[in-house]
Design an enzyme around this catalytic site. Structure first.
Site, short mmCIF file in Angstrom:
data_model
loop_
_atom_site.label_atom_id
_atom_site.label_comp_id
_atom_site.label_asym_id
_atom_site.label_seq_id
_atom_site.Cartn_x
_atom_site.Cartn_y
_atom_site.Cartn_z
N LYS A 180 0.83 -1.27 0.24
CA LYS A 180 -0.21 -0.01 0.07
C LYS A 180 1.09 1.25 -0.10
O LYS A 180 0.28 2.31 -0.58
CB LYS A 180 -0.84 0.13 1.29
CG LYS A 180 -2.07 -1.16 1.19
CD LYS A 180 -3.06 -0.88 2.17
CE LYS A 180 -4.16 -1.82 2.20
NZ LYS A 180 -4.73 -1.84 3.51
N LYS B 298 -5.18 -10.76 -6.92
CA LYS B 298 -6.29 -11.09 -5.97
C LYS B 298 -7.37 -10.33 -6.63
O LYS B 298 -7.08 -9.11 -6.87
CB LYS B 298 -5.90 -10.78 -4.66
CG LYS B 298 -6.76 -10.76 -3.64
CD LYS B 298 -5.99 -10.52 -2.26
CE LYS B 298 -5.81 -8.90 -2.12
NZ LYS B 298 -5.33 -8.57 -0.63
N LYS C 198 -11.04 -4.74 -3.75
CA LYS C 198 -11.99 -3.41 -3.86
C LYS C 198 -11.19 -2.48 -4.33
O LYS C 198 -11.73 -1.44 -4.79
CB LYS C 198 -12.23 -3.20 -2.07
CG LYS C 198 -13.47 -3.98 -1.76
CD LYS C 198 -13.81 -3.46 -0.49
CE LYS C 198 -13.35 -4.58 0.54
NZ LYS C 198 -13.71 -4.25 2.00
P1 TYM Z 1 -10.59 -6.63 3.96
O1 TYM Z 1 -11.83 -5.74 4.10
O2 TYM Z 1 -9.40 -6.50 2.89
O3 TYM Z 1 -11.29 -7.88 3.40
C1 TYM Z 1 -12.18 -8.78 4.36
C2 TYM Z 1 -12.04 -10.15 4.20
O4 TYM Z 1 -12.16 -10.63 2.96
C3 TYM Z 1 -10.95 -11.39 2.67
N1 TYM Z 1 -10.67 -11.34 1.36
C4 TYM Z 1 -10.57 -12.18 0.41
N2 TYM Z 1 -10.88 -13.60 0.46
C5 TYM Z 1 -10.46 -14.34 -0.73
N3 TYM Z 1 -10.22 -13.74 -1.70
C6 TYM Z 1 -10.05 -12.29 -2.06
N4 TYM Z 1 -9.91 -11.93 -2.93
C7 TYM Z 1 -10.35 -11.62 -1.02
N5 TYM Z 1 -10.09 -10.47 -0.55
C8 TYM Z 1 -10.41 -10.13 0.56
C9 TYM Z 1 -9.99 -10.92 3.54
O5 TYM Z 1 -9.01 -11.95 3.75
C10 TYM Z 1 -10.88 -10.73 4.90
O6 TYM Z 1 -10.82 -11.91 5.66
N6 TYM Z 1 -7.35 -6.20 7.76
C11 TYM Z 1 -8.55 -6.92 7.40
C12 TYM Z 1 -9.74 -6.21 8.01
C13 TYM Z 1 -9.63 -6.44 9.62
C14 TYM Z 1 -10.00 -7.74 10.24
C15 TYM Z 1 -9.80 -7.13 11.62
C16 TYM Z 1 -10.16 -8.87 9.89
C17 TYM Z 1 -9.58 -5.51 10.40
N7 TYM Z 1 -9.54 -5.87 11.82
C18 TYM Z 1 -9.93 -8.30 12.61
C19 TYM Z 1 -10.14 -9.98 10.99
C20 TYM Z 1 -10.06 -9.73 12.22
C21 TYM Z 1 -8.85 -6.38 6.23
O7 TYM Z 1 -8.23 -5.66 5.21
O8 TYM Z 1 -9.67 -7.25 5.37
#
Ligand code: TYM
Length: 329
Positions: free
Chosen positions: A111, A193, A196
């Site tokens: 990032k 991947k 968003k």
């Molecule tokens: P975020 O918002 O990027 O994504 C949310 C969840 O979706 C999963 N994910 C995917 N799984 C499969 N294929 C993909 N292409 C894909 N893109 C996203 C992510 O692995 C995630 O499970 N840092 C985290 C948010 C967070 C969090 C937490 C998660 C903040 N605090 C505490 C668990 C526990 C994030 O950016 O997810």
């Protein structure tokens, strides 16, 4: 009973990667665990956000949890910034974690490269806030996609360090990453991947895409000219779309491969598009009903914040005491 906690950032809307990698598994697990599902709005703030859009995306994300099948009678659904313990524990962890633990974080490096000169302190600190999100609830498991593995490792390291220095206080949680669906790939590039932040909306399936839009996206998805579809590491686009088909149809991998063994993308794509349309239709319908009922979502989030705060404050109290902070009079 065992506990789980997870969250999604409210940026844009949930896509099929978020759903298959995370939310779908939450829906299955909520009945077996005491569950906490958070909309992590403070994480979204680590990169610039338009305030009105952030507010909307926060509601949209919570509504999509419910539309996907999270039951607010069973699970606690809440907004991260409604529970101030998350930011307070972040500070306490900030004072415990060496900066080089954060300098190693792959997502930060990626990032930061993309952003160029404007990298906030918050973006650097992002993984600590995530560790606070998790450890406050003392969960056994954290159901996430593959891209969160390193953040979960860091979370475990922080819990262990705290326990080593101040005595057993925090549960060391396990990442719960499924074999299939943990890494859904872009429709435009089977080696990237689904995300968003990809500038092209054609690269992803949003849970709220209309049937026409879904047909268009699948039609335009990258393919290869080989007849006969296979799960094959040399054919990332075929593998990705077959995996999506498998997960949504509930068929076995072999059955999916057999079904499309003699055809090319031309035959496969319309079938996949129709499957997606039928699978996502009830989610879209429930979403419309949820946002159409004035006050419904607000009530759930109010209740969720209360239930989450009760658990979070208990952990925060323990941590404050162990660190030697004077209790308030
Ligand atoms: P975020 O918002 O990027 O994504 C949310 C969840 O979706 C999963 N994910 C995917 N799984 C499969 N294929 C993909 N292409 C894909 N893109 C996203 C992510 O692995 C995630 O499970 N840092 C985290 C948010 C967070 C969090 C937490 C998660 C903040 N605090 C505490 C668990 C526990 C994030 O950016 O997810």
């Amino acid at each position: 009973t065992k506990r789980i906690l997870s969250g999604v950032q409210p940026t844009g809307q949930l896509h099929l990667g978020n759903y298959l990698g995370a939310v779908r598994n939450w829906v299955a697990e909520q009945h077996h665990y005491e569950s906490f599902f958070c909309v992590v709005d403070l994480h979204a703030l680590t990169v610039p956000q338009e305030p009105a859009e952030l507010r909307q995306a926060t509601r949209r994300t919570a509504a999509l949890y419910l539309a996907s099948g999270i039951d607010p009678q069973v699970a606690v659904v809440f907004v991260q910034s409604h529970v101030p313990a998350h930011t307070e524990l972040t500070w306490l962890f900030n004072c415990l974690v060496p900066t080089n633990w954060l300098e190693r974080m792959i997502q930060f490096k990626e990032k930061a490269t993309k952003l160029g000169s404007e990298v906030s302190v918050g973006l650097f600190d992002y993984p600590i806030l995530q560790a606070a999100d998790i450890l406050l609830y003392q969960p056994h498991l954290v159901p996430v996609g593959e891209d969160q593995r390193q953040h979960l490792e860091l979370t475990r390291d922080i819990a262990r360090r705290f326990n080593d220095r101040f005595g057993e206080t925090l549960r060391v949680p396990e990442a719960d990453i499924r074999k299939e669906g943990a890494r859904v790939m872009s429709l435009q590039d089977g080696t990237a991947k689904m995300s968003k932040s990809d500038p092209s909306d054609l690269s992803r399936i949003n849970l709220l895409d209309s049937p026409d839009r879904l047909r268009e996206k699948i039609k335009k998805a990258k393919s290869d000219p080989i007849m006969g579809l296979r799960f094959d590491p040399e054919r990332p686009e075929a593998t990705n779309l077959l995996t999506v088909y498998q997960l949504l149809s509930g068929l076995e991998r072999d059955a999916v491969e057999k079904r499309f063994a003699e055809v090319g993308f031309g035959k496969f794509k319309p079938e996949l598009a129709e499957l997606l349309i039928e699978y996502l239709r009830p989610i879209r319908d429930r979403y419309d009903a949820i946002v159409g009922e004035t006050g419904y979502l607000d009530g759930i989030l109010r209740d969720g914040a209360e239930r989450a705060s009760a658990v979070a404050s208990a952990t925060l109290g323990l941590v404050r005491e162990k660190l030697g902070l004077l209790p308030p009079f």
